[in-house]
Design an enzyme around this catalytic site. Structure first.
Site, PDB file in Angstrom:
ATOM      1  N   GLY A 264       2.667   9.264   5.006  1.00  0.00           N
ATOM      2  CA  GLY A 264       3.927   9.992   4.969  1.00  0.00           C
ATOM      3  C   GLY A 264       4.892   9.430   5.993  1.00  0.00           C
ATOM      4  O   GLY A 264       4.484   8.692   6.901  1.00  0.00           O
TER       5      GLY A 264
ATOM      6  N   CYS B  89      -3.347   6.439   6.893  1.00  0.00           N
ATOM      7  CA  CYS B  89      -2.115   6.225   7.661  1.00  0.00           C
ATOM      8  C   CYS B  89      -1.711   7.509   8.396  1.00  0.00           C
ATOM      9  O   CYS B  89      -2.382   7.931   9.324  1.00  0.00           O
ATOM     10  CB  CYS B  89      -1.019   5.702   6.738  1.00  0.00           C
ATOM     11  SG  CYS B  89       0.367   4.930   7.618  1.00  0.00           S
ATOM     12  N   TYR B  90      -0.644   8.184   7.962  1.00  0.00           N
ATOM     13  CA  TYR B  90      -0.258   9.449   8.583  1.00  0.00           C
ATOM     14  C   TYR B  90      -1.401  10.457   8.514  1.00  0.00           C
ATOM     15  O   TYR B  90      -1.631  11.233   9.447  1.00  0.00           O
ATOM     16  CB  TYR B  90       0.989  10.003   7.892  1.00  0.00           C
ATOM     17  CG  TYR B  90       1.457  11.349   8.411  1.00  0.00           C
ATOM     18  CD1 TYR B  90       2.176  11.441   9.608  1.00  0.00           C
ATOM     19  CD2 TYR B  90       1.189  12.515   7.703  1.00  0.00           C
ATOM     20  CE1 TYR B  90       2.606  12.682  10.079  1.00  0.00           C
ATOM     21  CE2 TYR B  90       1.621  13.748   8.172  1.00  0.00           C
ATOM     22  CZ  TYR B  90       2.327  13.825   9.362  1.00  0.00           C
ATOM     23  OH  TYR B  90       2.746  15.052   9.818  1.00  0.00           O
TER      24      TYR B  90
ATOM     25  N   HIS C  63      -3.426   1.044   3.813  1.00  0.00           N
ATOM     26  CA  HIS C  63      -3.301   1.726   2.526  1.00  0.00           C
ATOM     27  C   HIS C  63      -4.228   1.081   1.494  1.00  0.00           C
ATOM     28  O   HIS C  63      -3.900   0.035   0.918  1.00  0.00           O
ATOM     29  CB  HIS C  63      -1.854   1.671   2.030  1.00  0.00           C
ATOM     30  CG  HIS C  63      -0.922   2.525   2.816  1.00  0.00           C
ATOM     31  ND1 HIS C  63      -0.709   3.853   2.532  1.00  0.00           N
ATOM     32  CD2 HIS C  63      -0.161   2.249   3.913  1.00  0.00           C
ATOM     33  CE1 HIS C  63       0.156   4.363   3.405  1.00  0.00           C
ATOM     34  NE2 HIS C  63       0.499   3.417   4.253  1.00  0.00           N
TER      35      HIS C  63
ATOM     36  N   GLU D 169      -4.853   2.155  -1.427  1.00  0.00           N
ATOM     37  CA  GLU D 169      -4.434   2.467  -2.794  1.00  0.00           C
ATOM     38  C   GLU D 169      -3.485   1.439  -3.393  1.00  0.00           C
ATOM     39  O   GLU D 169      -3.238   1.447  -4.605  1.00  0.00           O
ATOM     40  CB  GLU D 169      -3.778   3.854  -2.839  1.00  0.00           C
ATOM     41  CG  GLU D 169      -2.443   3.969  -2.120  1.00  0.00           C
ATOM     42  CD  GLU D 169      -2.550   4.299  -0.634  1.00  0.00           C
ATOM     43  OE1 GLU D 169      -1.560   4.808  -0.068  1.00  0.00           O
ATOM     44  OE2 GLU D 169      -3.619   4.044  -0.048  1.00  0.00           O
TER      45      GLU D 169
ATOM     46  N   GLY E 146       7.032  12.493 -31.736  1.00  0.00           N
ATOM     47  CA  GLY E 146       6.880  11.129 -32.249  1.00  0.00           C
ATOM     48  C   GLY E 146       6.156  10.227 -31.282  1.00  0.00           C
ATOM     49  O   GLY E 146       5.709   9.142 -31.651  1.00  0.00           O
TER      50      GLY E 146
ATOM     51  N   ASP F 137       2.063  11.247 -26.535  1.00  0.00           N
ATOM     52  CA  ASP F 137       1.694  12.465 -25.805  1.00  0.00           C
ATOM     53  C   ASP F 137       1.613  13.670 -26.736  1.00  0.00           C
ATOM     54  O   ASP F 137       0.612  14.382 -26.773  1.00  0.00           O
ATOM     55  CB  ASP F 137       2.710  12.742 -24.685  1.00  0.00           C
ATOM     56  CG  ASP F 137       2.755  11.634 -23.654  1.00  0.00           C
ATOM     57  OD1 ASP F 137       1.746  10.923 -23.512  1.00  0.00           O
ATOM     58  OD2 ASP F 137       3.803  11.475 -23.002  1.00  0.00           O
TER      59      ASP F 137
ATOM     60  N   ALA G 239       1.475  13.653 -29.938  1.00  0.00           N
ATOM     61  CA  ALA G 239       0.525  13.409 -31.024  1.00  0.00           C
ATOM     62  C   ALA G 239      -0.906  13.704 -30.582  1.00  0.00           C
ATOM     63  O   ALA G 239      -1.690  14.303 -31.319  1.00  0.00           O
ATOM     64  CB  ALA G 239       0.642  11.965 -31.504  1.00  0.00           C
TER      65      ALA G 239
ATOM     66  N   LYS H  60      -0.595   8.722 -18.373  1.00  0.00           N
ATOM     67  CA  LYS H  60      -0.335   8.169 -19.702  1.00  0.00           C
ATOM     68  C   LYS H  60      -1.495   7.324 -20.219  1.00  0.00           C
ATOM     69  O   LYS H  60      -1.868   7.430 -21.397  1.00  0.00           O
ATOM     70  CB  LYS H  60       0.951   7.340 -19.678  1.00  0.00           C
ATOM     71  CG  LYS H  60       1.301   6.675 -20.995  1.00  0.00           C
ATOM     72  CD  LYS H  60       1.830   7.651 -22.022  1.00  0.00           C
ATOM     73  CE  LYS H  60       3.274   7.993 -21.704  1.00  0.00           C
ATOM     74  NZ  LYS H  60       3.901   8.789 -22.779  1.00  0.00           N
TER      75      LYS H  60
END
Length: 519
Positions: free
Chosen positions: A62, A89-90, A175, A177, A230, A233, A235, A375
Site C-alpha cells: 500500500g 511490503c506495507y 512483491h 505477485e 451476448g 459471462d 451465457a 474472466k
C-alpha cells in the site's frame, strides 16, 4: 444470491487490501494455485469473513507509511486468530510494527529489480533459488525485528527483505505477485500450500457442483429471468442456472441499440443454436437512445444503461407472472472496480452498469452465480459445462455497449460511424487470425476532429482510436503489438470506407495507468 461472501469452499485465503495496485494480482496468483481467496477491507470483522473458512491471511502492500497517524491498520483478530500471516511490503511493515519491531523511512529507497539472497531452510522459500530476482517498490523498511522473528532473506539495499517466526507469521519486502519476481508464484504456493495447508479444491467442477446446489436452494420452485447480453459471462451464468432449475428460467436478450453491426441477429442465432433455455428477444433501441440523449459523462452513461436494463427486465418479468429472480453475469472484476464502500482504501475505478449502476428500488432479487469468478475462470467453467468455443472464447463486450466507446454524447449518427469503423477492425483482426490471440480489440469514436485531405479537398473528420490488448483477467492488460501491416490495413480501410473519418490512431496504453475501455 448476491452475497458479500462466497460460501462454497471448505477453505480460503484472505487478502487484506491496503490500497495496493497489486492486490488483484495477489488474488489471481492464489486462484491459479487452485485455492479460493477473496480481497477484503482492512476494516473487515472476523464475523464477516469466518464463513469463508480461512486457512491463512495475506496483507497487501500500500502507499501509506505505518508510522503515519492515519495509515490503515489491520484488525487485531488478524494477528490473534492463530492463522498463518504473510505481509507483503506495507503488509510486512504492519506485521513487524504490530509485533514490536521497528519500521522507518529508508535513505536507500528501492524500486525495480533486485537480487534476493535467500535462506532456503524456510518453508516460505522451498524450491526457490538461493539467489532470485525480485521486484521491489518501497521507501520504508524494517530496521528491527521482534524477538521471535528471524531474517530469511536480504538484498544489497535491504538487509531485512524477508522474515519469519515459529508462529507462522512471515513478511517479505518485495512483491511476489508481479511477473518481475521470477519465482514469486512458487513463494505464494509455498505459503498457501506448505504453510497454510491448503489443498487444490478451487476447480471448475467443484465450483459448478456448489453453484447448482446453491441456485436450487435459493430459487426453489420460483421463476427466473436472465439478462442475456451476448457475452460469455451472461451465457455461463444462464447455463448454470438452466442446469439448476431448467424451464423455470427464461433468458431475455435486449437489443439496446448500442451493439455492433449485425450483432443482435448473430447473437440470437448463436444462442438459439447452442443454448437449451427459453430465449426471448426484444428491441428497445429507442428507449436506451432516449435515455442517453444529451449525456456526456461516462458514469451517467453506465448508470443510465444499467437502470434502463432493469426497468425492461421488470416489465418482461410481469408478463411471465410471478418472477422473483434476475440472473446477471456479474464477475469479480466488476465488483472490485465498482467498490464504493467507505472502509475501502482502494479507489473506485468506474461504475459497472450491472453493479453500481443498478437502481435501488428494483423489484427483482439478483442471482449472480459467477460473481466471485475472474474472466478466465468464467471461461474455464464454461468449458467444463460443455459450452461451445464460439461462445466461451468470445472477446468481452461491455454491457453499456458502444455508448462507452463514443466519447461524448451518443447519437444515431455517431453509432453508425463507429459501427462501420469497428466492423473493419474486427474483419481485419479475424482475417489475420488474431481474434483468439487478443483479449479485446475494437474501435473508439473520439470527440476530436482533425484536418485532412481527400481528392485534393480539405476534410475535417472524426478521429478513430484503435484499442487491442492482451490480458488474462481484465484487472491488468498490456497493449497488443499488432503487426504494422494489420494496423496499416485497418487505417486505410476505415478512412476509405467511413467517409466521416479522416484519421486513425492506435492506443499503446497498458492497464494501469489506463483502463481497457476509454470510458
Amino acid at each position: 444470491m448476491t452475497n458479500n461472501r462466497y460460501s462454497g469452499q471448505k477453505e480460503s485465503i484472505l487478502v487484506i487490501d491496503f490500497g495496493s495496485q497489486y492486490s488483484r494480482l495477489i488474488a489471481r496468483a492464489i486462484r491459479e494455485s487452485r485455492v479460493y481467496c477473496e480481497i477484503i477491507s482492512h476494516e473487515a470483522t472476523w464475523e464477516s469473513v469466518k464463513t469463508l473458512n480461512p486457512k491463512g491471511i495475506i496483507m497487501s502492500g500500500g502507499p501509506a507509511s505505518v508510522y503515519d497517524a492515519d495509515s490503515p491498520k489491520a484488525q487485531p483478530w488478524v494477528y490473534e486468530s492463530g492463522l498463518p500471516v504473510l505481509g507483503i511490503c506495507y503488509g510486512m511493515q504492519l506485521l513487524i510494527s504490530y509485533m514490536g519491531g521497528k519500521v522507518q523511512s529508508s535513505d536507500k529507497q528501492e524500486y525495480g529489480n533486485a537480487v534476493l539472497d535467500v535462506n532456503t531452510n524456510s518453508k516460505l522459500f522451498s524450491n526457490v533459488s538461493t539467489t532470485s530476482n525480485v521486484w521491489m517498490s518501497h521507501g520504508d523498511q524494517v530496521v528491527e525485528i521482534p524477538n521471535e522473528f528471524e531474517i530469511l532473506a536480504s538484498t544489497d539495499n535491504t538487509k531485512i527483505a524477508a522474515v519469519g517466526s515459529r508462529k507462522k507469521m512471515y513478511g517479505i519486502q518485495f512483491h511476489p505477485e508481479v511477473k518481475h519476481t521470477l519465482e514469486g508464484q512458487q513463494i505464494i504456493k509455498n505459503f498457501i500450500h506448505e504453510i497454510c495447508g491448503c489443498s487444490n479444491l478451487w476447480t471448475a467442477s467443484n465450483f459448478i457442483l456448489h453453484a447448482i446446489d446453491d441456485i436450487k436452494s435459493k430459487v426453489g420452485n420460483g421463476k427466473v429471468i436472465c439478462a442475456l447480453s451476448g457475452g460469455v459471462d451472461s451465457a455461463v451464468a444462464a447455463t448454470l442456472v438452466h442446469r439448476a432449475v431448467g424451464d423455470q428460467l427464461t433468458c431475455i436478450f435486449v437489443d439496446n441499440g448500442l451493439m455492433r453491426r449485425e450483432e443482435p441477429e448473430r447473437l440470437i442465432a448463436t444462442f438459439s443454436r447452442t443454448m437449451k433455455a427459453n430465449i426471448v428477444a426484444i428491441d428497445e433501441s429507442e428507449r436506451f437512445l432516449n435515455r442517453l440523449e444529451g449525456v456526456t459523462d461516462p458514469e451517467e452513461k453506465r448508470i443510465g444503461v444499467g437502470e434502463e436494463f432493469i426497468r425492461v427486465f421488470e416489465r418482461e418479468a410481469r408478463k411471465l407472472g410471478q418472477v422473483q429472480f434476475l440472473v446477471q453475469g456479474t464477475t469479480y472484476p466488476d465488483v472490485i472496480e465498482s467498490e464504493t464502500s467507505n472502509d475501502s482504501v482502494s479507489a473506485k475505478i468506474k461504475t459497472h452498469h450491472n453493479v453500481g449502476g443498478l437502481p435501488k428500488d428494483m423489484d427483482l432479487d439478483l442471482l449472480e452465480p459467477i460473481r466471485f469468478l475472474f474472466k478466465d475462470e468464467v471461461r474455464e467453467v464454461g468449458r467444463a459445462l460443455g459450452m461451445s468455443d464460439e461462445v466461451v472464447n468470445r472477446q468481452p463486450f461491455p454491457g453499456p455497449g458502444l455508448a462507452i466507446r463514443i466519447i461524448g454524447e451518443v447519437t444515431p449518427q455517431k453509432l453508425d460511424i463507429l459501427r462501420e469503423a469497428d466492423w473493419v477492425v474486427m474483419d481485419e483482426i479475424k482475417s489475420h487470425g488474431l481474434y483468439s490471440k487478443l483479449w479485446q480489440s475494437f474501435a473508439v469514436l473520439t470527440n476530436i476532429h482533425s484536418v485532412g485531405v481527400s481528392g485534393d479537398y480539405r476534410t475535417y473528420g472524426y478521429v478513430i482510436g484503435i484499442r487491442a490488448v492482451n490480458s488474462e483477467e481484465a484487472m491488468t492488460a498490456d497493449w497488443a503489438k499488432l503487426p504494422q501491416e494489420v494496423l496499416g490495413s485497418i487505417s486505410t480501410r476505415i478512412t476509405n470506407e467511413v467517409p466521416e473519418v479522416n484519421r486513425v490512431v492506435y492506443d499503446i496504453t497498458s492497464k494501469p495507468p489506463g483502463t481497457i475501455e476509454w470510458e
